[in-house]
Design a protein around this motif. Structure first.
Motif, PDB file in Angstrom:
ATOM      1  N   ARG B  51     -42.944   8.007   2.218  1.00  0.00           N
ATOM      2  CA  ARG B  51     -44.323   8.399   1.985  1.00  0.00           C
ATOM      3  C   ARG B  51     -44.686   8.319   0.503  1.00  0.00           C
ATOM      4  NH1 ARG B  51     -48.595  11.548   3.790  1.00  0.00           N
ATOM      5  NH2 ARG B  51     -48.080  10.752   5.826  1.00  0.00           N
ATOM      6  N   HIS B  70     -45.676  15.356  -0.108  1.00  0.00           N
ATOM      7  CA  HIS B  70     -45.715  15.958   1.228  1.00  0.00           C
ATOM      8  C   HIS B  70     -45.571  14.867   2.274  1.00  0.00           C
ATOM      9  CE1 HIS B  70     -49.858  15.157  -0.169  1.00  0.00           C
ATOM     10  NE2 HIS B  70     -50.099  14.773   1.059  1.00  0.00           N
ATOM     11  N   ASP B  72     -45.791  13.995   6.853  1.00  0.00           N
ATOM     12  CA  ASP B  72     -46.432  14.391   8.106  1.00  0.00           C
ATOM     13  C   ASP B  72     -45.708  15.592   8.727  1.00  0.00           C
ATOM     14  OD1 ASP B  72     -48.423  12.498   8.004  1.00  0.00           O
ATOM     15  OD2 ASP B  72     -47.249  10.977   9.045  1.00  0.00           O
ATOM     16  N   PRO B  73     -46.456  16.398   9.482  1.00  0.00           N
ATOM     17  CA  PRO B  73     -45.911  17.644  10.033  1.00  0.00           C
ATOM     18  C   PRO B  73     -44.687  17.480  10.939  1.00  0.00           C
ATOM     19  CG  PRO B  73     -48.299  17.591  10.246  1.00  0.00           C
ATOM     20  CD  PRO B  73     -47.888  16.253   9.747  1.00  0.00           C
ATOM     21  N   ILE B 112     -46.417  21.088   5.074  1.00  0.00           N
ATOM     22  CA  ILE B 112     -47.672  21.401   5.743  1.00  0.00           C
ATOM     23  C   ILE B 112     -47.631  21.153   7.235  1.00  0.00           C
ATOM     24  CG2 ILE B 112     -49.161  21.118   3.765  1.00  0.00           C
ATOM     25  CD1 ILE B 112     -49.555  18.221   4.631  1.00  0.00           C
ATOM     26  N   THR B 113     -48.407  21.908   7.966  1.00  0.00           N
ATOM     27  CA  THR B 113     -48.583  21.700   9.399  1.00  0.00           C
ATOM     28  C   THR B 113     -50.070  21.447   9.638  1.00  0.00           C
ATOM     29  OG1 THR B 113     -48.823  24.067   9.693  1.00  0.00           O
ATOM     30  CG2 THR B 113     -46.629  23.167   9.965  1.00  0.00           C
ATOM     31  N   ARG B 114     -50.436  21.397  10.889  1.00  0.00           N
ATOM     32  CA  ARG B 114     -51.832  21.045  11.171  1.00  0.00           C
ATOM     33  C   ARG B 114     -52.729  22.254  11.382  1.00  0.00           C
ATOM     34  NH1 ARG B 114     -52.624  15.682  11.498  1.00  0.00           N
ATOM     35  NH2 ARG B 114     -50.773  14.449  11.953  1.00  0.00           N
TER      36      ARG B 114
END
Lengths: 94, 157
Positions: B51, B70, B72-73, B112-114
């Motif tokens: 990323r 960061h 993806d979750p 991070i999460t959604r």
């Protein structure tokens, strides 16, 4: 009609959302009616067809036929006022 | 906008001793700390390196050079924010290719999460890094407790 502004980053959930919130708030303060939406870079091609302006938080190496703005300025605040003026010039008469 | 979730910052997630000559090596070192605490999945190291290579996160803020890597979750086990102040700055490419690479003095890894909370945190962090005095205080911290307090005490204002 409200201008449609797309913001894209790699995931569509961190930097682009943060920038979208910020731009939305700044435009509101200046009395500009706009829909600002955060998308991930892979959905950009789909969303950009109906957009009036594109705020990039990733590298831009394609011509989308609409004005492109520097999302990093809105993220850090450095150069933000200048970028906001340019954005408003591009969308105010829509 | 609701106040940022300050509970994502924890003293045990502040690292002063992660010395690395490059961003990928910093991610490897960070993984060794985060994985045993159950924050990240096995896929995390390769995912974050990939990323960062495609969508770099180095930033020059009014407070100084930082990076906010960061992923993806799906690579995150539970939400966290890790704050790394490496002994020596680590080079990150500038976000969106908008400038030269930055020698990041502080690396803030957003796990991070959604759930939406990351936007408030990231905005609060960016506001904070727009203020040189706040950043001077943050950069002067030498303990995890001090770092968390220096950051979250300025949230929600």
């Amino acid at each position: 009609m409200a201008a449609k502004i797309i913001v894209a980053c790699g995931s569509g959930i961190a930097t682009s959302q943060t920038v979208a919130n910020k731009v939305s708030k700044l435009l509101k303060e200046r009395g500009i009616d706009a829909d600002v939406e955060a998308v991930d870079i892979h959905s950009l091609k789909h969303y950009i067809k109906s957009a009036d302006a594109y705020i990039a938080v990733v590298k831009v190496d394609e011509d989308y036929g609409i004005p492109v703005f520097n999302g990093v300025a809105f993220l850090t605040g450095m150069g933000q006022d200048e970028e906001l003026d340019k954005l408003i010039d591009a969308v105010k008469d829509l | 906008m609701p106040s940022p979730d300050a509970s994502l910052f924890k003293p045990e997630l502040v690292f002063f001793d992660l010395a690395a000559p490059s961003a990928p090596e910093l991610f490897d070192a960070l993984y060794e700390r985060l994985a045993p605490m159950g924050y990240v999945r096995e896929s995390w190291p390769s995912a974050i390196k990939e990323r960062e290579a495609s969508y770099p996160t180095g930033l020059l803020t009014p407070g100084g050079p930082i990076a906010i890597p960061h992923v993806d979750p799906e690579h995150i086990e539970r939400p966290y924010i890790a704050v790394v102040k490496p002994p020596r700055p680590v080079t990150f490419e500038f976000m969106a290719g908008m400038g030269d690479p930055v020698a990041a003095e502080l690396v803030i890894n957003l796990g991070i999460t959604r759930d939406g909370g990351q936007v408030q945190v990231l905005q609060a962090l960016m506001d904070l890094f727009g203020d040189a005095e706040s950043v001077a205080d943050i950069m002067a911290q030498t303990t995890g407790e001090g770092m968390v307090s220096a950051i979250v005490s300025r949230f929600g204002g």
